[in-house]
Scaffold this motif. Structure first.
Motif, PDB file in Angstrom:
ATOM      1  N   ASN A   5       0.856  -1.174   0.000  1.00  0.00           N
ATOM      2  CA  ASN A   5       0.000   0.000   0.000  1.00  0.00           C
ATOM      3  C   ASN A   5       0.900   1.234   0.000  1.00  0.00           C
ATOM      4  N   PRO A   6       1.324   1.685  -1.176  1.00  0.00           N
ATOM      5  CA  PRO A   6       2.304   2.770  -1.252  1.00  0.00           C
ATOM      6  C   PRO A   6       1.753   4.102  -0.732  1.00  0.00           C
ATOM      7  N   LEU A   7       2.666   4.963  -0.358  1.00  0.00           N
ATOM      8  CA  LEU A   7       2.302   6.308   0.063  1.00  0.00           C
ATOM      9  C   LEU A   7       1.862   7.106  -1.153  1.00  0.00           C
ATOM     10  N   SER A   8       0.980   8.051  -0.947  1.00  0.00           N
ATOM     11  CA  SER A   8       0.528   8.903  -2.044  1.00  0.00           C
ATOM     12  C   SER A   8       1.653   9.857  -2.445  1.00  0.00           C
ATOM     13  N   PRO A   9       1.636  10.333  -3.687  1.00  0.00           N
ATOM     14  CA  PRO A   9       2.653  11.306  -4.105  1.00  0.00           C
ATOM     15  C   PRO A   9       2.642  12.567  -3.230  1.00  0.00           C
ATOM     16  N   SER A  10       1.461  13.050  -2.838  1.00  0.00           N
ATOM     17  CA  SER A  10       1.418  14.275  -2.037  1.00  0.00           C
ATOM     18  C   SER A  10       1.996  14.037  -0.638  1.00  0.00           C
ATOM     19  N   LEU A  11       1.691  12.897  -0.020  1.00  0.00           N
ATOM     20  CA  LEU A  11       2.259  12.588   1.288  1.00  0.00           C
ATOM     21  C   LEU A  11       3.764  12.378   1.177  1.00  0.00           C
ATOM     22  N   THR A  12       4.201  11.750   0.105  1.00  0.00           N
ATOM     23  CA  THR A  12       5.632  11.537  -0.122  1.00  0.00           C
ATOM     24  C   THR A  12       6.360  12.869  -0.200  1.00  0.00           C
ATOM     25  N   LEU A  13       5.871  13.782  -1.033  1.00  0.00           N
ATOM     26  CA  LEU A  13       6.528  15.088  -1.170  1.00  0.00           C
ATOM     27  C   LEU A  13       6.489  15.882   0.132  1.00  0.00           C
ATOM     28  N   LYS A  14       5.384  15.823   0.829  1.00  0.00           N
ATOM     29  CA  LYS A  14       5.265  16.536   2.104  1.00  0.00           C
ATOM     30  C   LYS A  14       6.287  15.992   3.109  1.00  0.00           C
ATOM     31  N   THR A  15       6.450  14.679   3.154  1.00  0.00           N
ATOM     32  CA  THR A  15       7.406  14.052   4.064  1.00  0.00           C
ATOM     33  C   THR A  15       8.837  14.393   3.681  1.00  0.00           C
ATOM     34  N   LEU A  16       9.146  14.321   2.380  1.00  0.00           N
ATOM     35  CA  LEU A  16      10.496  14.661   1.928  1.00  0.00           C
ATOM     36  C   LEU A  16      10.830  16.120   2.226  1.00  0.00           C
ATOM     37  N   ALA A  17       9.863  17.004   2.035  1.00  0.00           N
ATOM     38  CA  ALA A  17      10.077  18.427   2.320  1.00  0.00           C
ATOM     39  C   ALA A  17      10.337  18.647   3.810  1.00  0.00           C
ATOM     40  N   LEU A  18       9.562  17.984   4.644  1.00  0.00           N
ATOM     41  CA  LEU A  18       9.720  18.121   6.090  1.00  0.00           C
ATOM     42  C   LEU A  18      11.088  17.605   6.533  1.00  0.00           C
ATOM     43  N   ALA A  19      11.461  16.431   6.069  1.00  0.00           N
ATOM     44  CA  ALA A  19      12.765  15.868   6.436  1.00  0.00           C
ATOM     45  C   ALA A  19      13.893  16.784   5.978  1.00  0.00           C
ATOM     46  N   HIS A  20      13.772  17.315   4.777  1.00  0.00           N
ATOM     47  CA  HIS A  20      14.787  18.229   4.248  1.00  0.00           C
ATOM     48  C   HIS A  20      14.884  19.475   5.124  1.00  0.00           C
ATOM     49  N   ARG A  21      13.736  20.025   5.492  1.00  0.00           N
ATOM     50  CA  ARG A  21      13.706  21.219   6.345  1.00  0.00           C
ATOM     51  C   ARG A  21      14.327  20.937   7.718  1.00  0.00           C
ATOM     52  N   LEU A  22      14.145  19.732   8.232  1.00  0.00           N
ATOM     53  CA  LEU A  22      14.696  19.349   9.530  1.00  0.00           C
ATOM     54  C   LEU A  22      16.170  18.955   9.449  1.00  0.00           C
ATOM     55  N   GLY A  23      16.705  18.870   8.233  1.00  0.00           N
ATOM     56  CA  GLY A  23      18.099  18.490   8.056  1.00  0.00           C
ATOM     57  C   GLY A  23      18.343  16.995   8.201  1.00  0.00           C
ATOM     58  N   CYS A  24      17.311  16.205   7.926  1.00  0.00           N
ATOM     59  CA  CYS A  24      17.404  14.740   8.067  1.00  0.00           C
ATOM     60  C   CYS A  24      17.474  14.073   6.693  1.00  0.00           C
ATOM     61  N   VAL A  25      18.058  12.901   6.668  1.00  0.00           N
ATOM     62  CA  VAL A  25      18.063  12.076   5.463  1.00  0.00           C
ATOM     63  C   VAL A  25      16.861  11.144   5.527  1.00  0.00           C
ATOM     64  N   THR A  26      16.300  10.831   4.366  1.00  0.00           N
ATOM     65  CA  THR A  26      15.139   9.955   4.282  1.00  0.00           C
ATOM     66  C   THR A  26      15.474   8.706   3.480  1.00  0.00           C
ATOM     67  N   ASN A  27      15.079   7.547   3.997  1.00  0.00           N
ATOM     68  CA  ASN A  27      15.135   6.304   3.230  1.00  0.00           C
ATOM     69  C   ASN A  27      13.831   6.192   2.448  1.00  0.00           C
ATOM     70  N   TYR A  28      13.947   6.067   1.136  1.00  0.00           N
ATOM     71  CA  TYR A  28      12.805   5.960   0.220  1.00  0.00           C
ATOM     72  C   TYR A  28      12.783   4.518  -0.278  1.00  0.00           C
ATOM     73  N   TYR A  29      11.804   3.745   0.161  1.00  0.00           N
ATOM     74  CA  TYR A  29      11.724   2.326  -0.186  1.00  0.00           C
ATOM     75  C   TYR A  29      10.886   2.131  -1.446  1.00  0.00           C
ATOM     76  N   HIS A  30      11.514   1.586  -2.472  1.00  0.00           N
ATOM     77  CA  HIS A  30      10.786   1.253  -3.694  1.00  0.00           C
ATOM     78  C   HIS A  30      11.319  -0.071  -4.208  1.00  0.00           C
TER      79      HIS A  30
END
Length: 145
Positions: A5-30
């Motif tokens: 059950n993949p994440l939606s594109p909008s939730l994905t972008l929102k999460t990536l933006a938040l992590a970037h703003r917090l200075g964190c790296v994100t693992n993107y599983y595909h």
């Protein structure tokens, strides 16, 4: 895949933006890969720590490493917070925001608030309305979405 059950594109972008703003790296599983954009040594160490913990070190694809030309680097970096190439493959099955253990509770609450409007996990009404299922990782250095 079963139970995929993949994440939606909008939730994905929102999460990536938040992590970037917090200075964190994100693992993107595909599929059978973990995509990451590391911007400093601390982030690289967090991905290596996670890879060692889970035995997934060989599954990592660093999106800002070994790029053929500068235009590819700029294209990826300027779109989707560096994760454009991963997003073009399809939506992630999950995202992990890797962070310093000392900041985990703060970052977990920020992620819950930013993605769901509340940091609470106890309100049944709020749980049913959540855009993202946010899990505090153990051992404590990641937040799972």
């Amino acid at each position: 895949e079963i139970f995929h059950n993949p994440l939606s594109p909008s939730l994905t972008l929102k999460t990536l933006a938040l992590a970037h703003r917090l200075g964190c790296v994100t693992n993107y599983y595909h599929n059978h890969h973990i995509y990451a954009v590391v911007r400093n040594e601390e982030q690289l160490e967090l991905t290596k720590r996670y890879g060692t913990l889970t035995g997934s070190a060989d599954l990592y694809c660093y999106l800002n490493e070994n790029v053929d030309n500068e235009s590819s680097t700029l294209y990826n970096e300027e779109n989707a917070y560096g994760y454009q190439k991963a997003m073009e493959l399809g939506p992630p099955s999950k995202l992990l925001i890797l962070c310093d253990t000392a900041k985990l509770d703060e970052i977990t609450n920020l992620v819950r608030t930013e993605l769901n409007g509340t940091s609470s996990t106890n309100d049944n009404a709020a749980t049913q309305q959540q855009a993202a299922h946010v899990i505090r990782g153990t051992p404590p250095f990641f937040v799972e979405i």
